[in-house]
Design an enzyme around this catalytic site. Structure first.
Site, PDB file in Angstrom:
ATOM      1  N   LYS A  35       0.838  -1.172   0.039  1.00 22.44           N
ATOM      2  CA  LYS A  35      -0.257  -0.062  -0.066  1.00 22.44           C
ATOM      3  C   LYS A  35       0.570   1.046  -0.088  1.00 22.44           C
ATOM      4  O   LYS A  35       0.501   2.021  -0.809  1.00 22.44           O
ATOM      5  CB  LYS A  35      -0.749   0.293   1.275  1.00 22.44           C
ATOM      6  CG  LYS A  35      -1.453   1.279   1.567  1.00 22.44           C
ATOM      7  CD  LYS A  35      -3.094   1.270   2.130  1.00 22.44           C
ATOM      8  CE  LYS A  35      -2.702   1.060   3.941  1.00 22.44           C
ATOM      9  NZ  LYS A  35      -2.381   2.111   4.110  1.00 22.44           N
ATOM     10  N   SER A  36       1.864   1.158   0.809  1.00 23.70           N
ATOM     11  CA  SER A  36       2.828   2.140   1.151  1.00 23.70           C
ATOM     12  C   SER A  36       3.142   2.844  -0.422  1.00 23.70           C
ATOM     13  O   SER A  36       3.309   4.141  -0.610  1.00 23.70           O
ATOM     14  CB  SER A  36       3.912   2.278   1.883  1.00 23.70           C
ATOM     15  OG  SER A  36       3.500   1.911   3.449  1.00 23.70           O
ATOM     16  N   ASP A  84       1.773  -1.116  11.827  1.00 25.85           N
ATOM     17  CA  ASP A  84       0.292  -1.751  11.532  1.00 25.85           C
ATOM     18  C   ASP A  84      -0.549  -2.944  12.459  1.00 25.85           C
ATOM     19  O   ASP A  84      -0.906  -3.079  11.510  1.00 25.85           O
ATOM     20  CB  ASP A  84       0.454  -1.124   9.709  1.00 25.85           C
ATOM     21  CG  ASP A  84       0.660   0.221   9.451  1.00 25.85           C
ATOM     22  OD1 ASP A  84      -0.407   0.438  10.412  1.00 25.85           O
ATOM     23  OD2 ASP A  84       1.169   0.200   8.733  1.00 25.85           O
TER      24      ASP A  84
HETATM   25  C1  S3P Z   1       2.915   4.994   6.309  1.00 32.68           C
HETATM   26  C2  S3P Z   1       3.069   5.540   7.207  1.00 32.68           C
HETATM   27  C3  S3P Z   1       2.608   5.354   8.911  1.00 32.68           C
HETATM   28  C4  S3P Z   1       1.894   3.638   8.213  1.00 32.68           C
HETATM   29  C5  S3P Z   1       1.196   3.607   7.300  1.00 32.68           C
HETATM   30  C6  S3P Z   1       1.874   3.839   6.372  1.00 32.68           C
HETATM   31  C7  S3P Z   1       3.711   5.703   5.107  1.00 32.68           C
HETATM   32  O1  S3P Z   1       2.639   5.755   9.096  1.00 32.68           O
HETATM   33  O2  S3P Z   1       0.858   3.376   9.911  1.00 32.68           O
HETATM   34  O3  S3P Z   1      -0.218   2.286   6.766  1.00 32.68           O
HETATM   35  O4  S3P Z   1       2.652   4.847   4.034  1.00 32.68           O
HETATM   36  O5  S3P Z   1       3.594   6.087   5.108  1.00 32.68           O
HETATM   37  P1  S3P Z   1       2.578   6.948   9.957  1.00 32.68           P
HETATM   38  O6  S3P Z   1       3.643   7.444   9.331  1.00 32.68           O
HETATM   39  O7  S3P Z   1       1.422   7.761  11.018  1.00 32.68           O
HETATM   40  O8  S3P Z   1       3.571   6.730  10.943  1.00 32.68           O
END
Ligand code: S3P
Length: 436
Positions: free
Chosen positions: A25-26, A314
């Site tokens: 997803k990221s 997560d």
């Molecule tokens: C993500 C960063 C994380 C994660 C989220 C995806 C990203 O959040 O919890 O599901 O893609 O950069 P945070 O940056 O708020 O920790």
């Protein structure tokens, strides 16, 4: 009332076989946003067609970027200049979407409004607004929440020492840094995921990492890429824990992103006695990718805190399920960020797992669980939080009886085909419309 797409889960035989999981997803968010910034055609394969990432894609298209969608998973993005959108950008439930696009929008020569669902409107935005304002951006939030209004302004580089290890905050600042005069430096208190740094660097950006410090200077144009998105370890996590908990299971997951800023759960599960064999097979999109073999294991409790927390941020909802089946006490500390995710994941998971009869002690920054505990099937609520819904479904695989996870449609925010993937491996999960 009809509750759509509930998961009805029952314990069954062992989980066996081999599977891939949907794209990360990221990386999928970043592929469409950064592809839009590049000069030329970016080809993306194995993209994640999920609620969150579709919202980012729709926003990029609303900014005038042409995208040829070859199928659900494959597209060509014709990157270049953005145009003023004809209304607010709607990021729906996507925290990554809104925070990263905010950084980019601060550098545009037109005004924009970024908004989303009621759920997204409850999430904290001050964490990005403060550093972006320090850079000279004209960005305002509504009581520190979305909608965000961004008006063109000249930005300058700053050094920002992030109070929380957040990849979203780091990325918003780095993306704004592409438009700021001089150098922008971010330091992070822990190893937050580094997909932005990897991808921008592959695109020829002037970006450097030194330990927990990242520095960027504007350098245009950015080069387009070919990205094959690796499988999301945060989705694989549900399958891995299911395999560990269901007796007799022996599973192999292929094509999984093994970026060390994401694999904290594997380290913690190994500490708990999990039988995991991880083999790196290559690189995709500048990220190490490999195979994970999982066999049913007798787990024992462990302590989790410090740097590993951000590397598995997560995965705590599913770790709670694993901890309930582990012998002895599991103690999690330093995980207060869980309280500002799609839901307050400590409170919501504790509340729903108690419906299975579980005993959980909540703490301000984590939880304590003493296992093993025999769970009794229950009717539970996913709270419109994908990782909560999927974790509760995995709990249902080891609870006696028939568990219903209400309104589990949100699993598709990150893992479309979650129920089908587990079913193919032998789990008993039905997707049903239920009248409540
Ligand atoms: C993500 C960063 C994380 C994660 C989220 C995806 C990203 O959040 O919890 O599901 O893609 O950069 P945070 O940056 O708020 O920790």
């Amino acid at each position: 009332m009809t509750a759509k797409d509930c998961f009805v889960v029952q314990p069954g035989g062992p989980l066996k076989g081999s599977t891939s999981v949907p794209g990360d997803k990221s990386i999928s968010h970043r592929a469409v946003m950064f592809g839009a910034l590049a000069q030329g055609q970016t080809h993306v394969r194995a993209w994640l067609p999920a609620g969150d990432t579709e919202a980012s894609l729709a926003s990029v298209m609303k900014l005038g970027i042409k995208v040829e969608r070859h199928n659900k998973y494959e597209m060509t993005i014709h990157g270049g200049e953005f145009q003023k959108p004809d209304g607010p950008l709607n990021l729906v439930n996507a925290g990554t979407g809104i925070r990263l696009i905010a950084g980019i929008m601060c550098g545009q020569p037109f005004e924009s409004i970024l908004d989303g669902s009621e759920q997204l409107r409850r999430r904290p935005m001050k964490r990005i607004v403060t550093p972006l304002q320090q850079m000279g951006a004209n960005i305002t939030a509504t009581n520190d929440r979305a909608p965000l209004t961004i008006v063109p302004a000249q930005m300058h580089g700053i050094r920002y020492d992030m109070p929380v290890a957040s990849a979203q905050v780091k990325s918003a600042i780095l993306l704004a840094g592409l438009y700021a005069e001089g150098e922008t430096i971010v330091t992070q208190p822990g190893p937050a995921r580094d997909h932005t740094e990897r991808m921008l660097s592959a695109m020829g950006a002037d970006i450097h990492t030194d330990g927990h410090l990242v520095a960027i200077r504007p350098k245009w144009p950015l080069q387009p890429m070919n990205v094959t998105v690796p499988g999301d370890i945060s989705s694989a996590a549900f399958v891995i824990v299911a395999g560990l908990l269901v007796p007799g299971s022996d599973l192999t997951l292929t094509g999984i992103n093994l970026n060390p800023t994401r694999t904290g759960l594997l380290d913690v599960l190994r500490q708990m006695g999990a039988d995991l064999i991880v083999e790196e097979t290559g690189l995709e999109a500048g990220e190490p990718v490999g195979t994970i073999r999982v066999r049913h294991s007798a787990l024992k409790g462990t302590e989790v805190g410090g740097d590993v927390v951000v590397e598995m941020i997560d995965e705590f909802p599913i770790l709670m399920v694993a901890a309930l089946q582990a012998e002895g006490e599991t103690i999690v500390r330093d995980a207060q960020e869980l309280r500002v995710k799609e839901t307050d994941r400590i409170a919501v998971m504790a509340q729903e797992l108690r419906k299975f009869g579980a005993e959980i002690t909540e703490t301000p920054d984590g939880f304590r669980i003493r296992g093993p505990q025999q769970l009794k099937a229950a009717k539970v609520d996913g709270h419109d939080d994908h990782r909560v819904s999927m974790s509760l479904s995995v709990a249902g695989l080891v609870a006696s009886g028939r568990t219903t996870v209400l309104d589990a449609r949100c699993a598709g925010d990150s893992f479309p085909g979650f129920a089908e993937t587990l079913t193919k491996l032998g789990a008993d999960i039905l997707v049903e419309d239920i009248v409540t």
